[in-house]
Design an enzyme around this catalytic site. Sequence first.
Site, PDB file in Angstrom:
ATOM      1  N   ASN A   1      -6.095  -2.931   2.032  1.00 29.91           N
ATOM      2  CA  ASN A   1      -6.005  -4.373   2.196  1.00 29.91           C
ATOM      3  C   ASN A   1      -7.409  -4.958   2.242  1.00 29.91           C
ATOM      4  O   ASN A   1      -8.344  -4.305   2.705  1.00 29.91           O
ATOM      5  CB  ASN A   1      -5.283  -4.725   3.497  1.00 29.91           C
TER       6      ASN A   1
ATOM      7  N   ARG B   1       0.833  -1.214   0.000  1.00 27.86           N
ATOM      8  CA  ARG B   1       0.000   0.000   0.000  1.00 27.86           C
ATOM      9  C   ARG B   1       0.863   1.257   0.000  1.00 27.86           C
ATOM     10  O   ARG B   1       0.595   2.204  -0.746  1.00 27.86           O
ATOM     11  CB  ARG B   1      -0.965   0.009   1.184  1.00 27.86           C
TER      12      ARG B   1
END
Length: 88
Positions: A36, A18
């Site tokens: 996520n 990320r």
Amino acid sequence: MNAYHVTLEGRVQGVGFRWHTRLEARSLGVVGWVQNLDDGGVEVRIQGVESALQELLEWLRKGPSGASVDECDVKAAQPGEFLGFQIR
């Protein structure tokens, strides 16, 4: 402006995916978000000029070092209102 919704499977959590995605997106001028998923995958929504999106999609198919992307599902999406690129 074009937009895509991307889901990634493989070793994509616990490897800084990320954080690196946000860096790559910002460097390309792409807006959207990354998060996520409960199943161990990562979900990404990207929006910008097509050339930048294609460059980011190419990067997403590989991910950062330590990641191993097994599946990258890309679908066209409706453009939305985004302020920069966020980690959710």
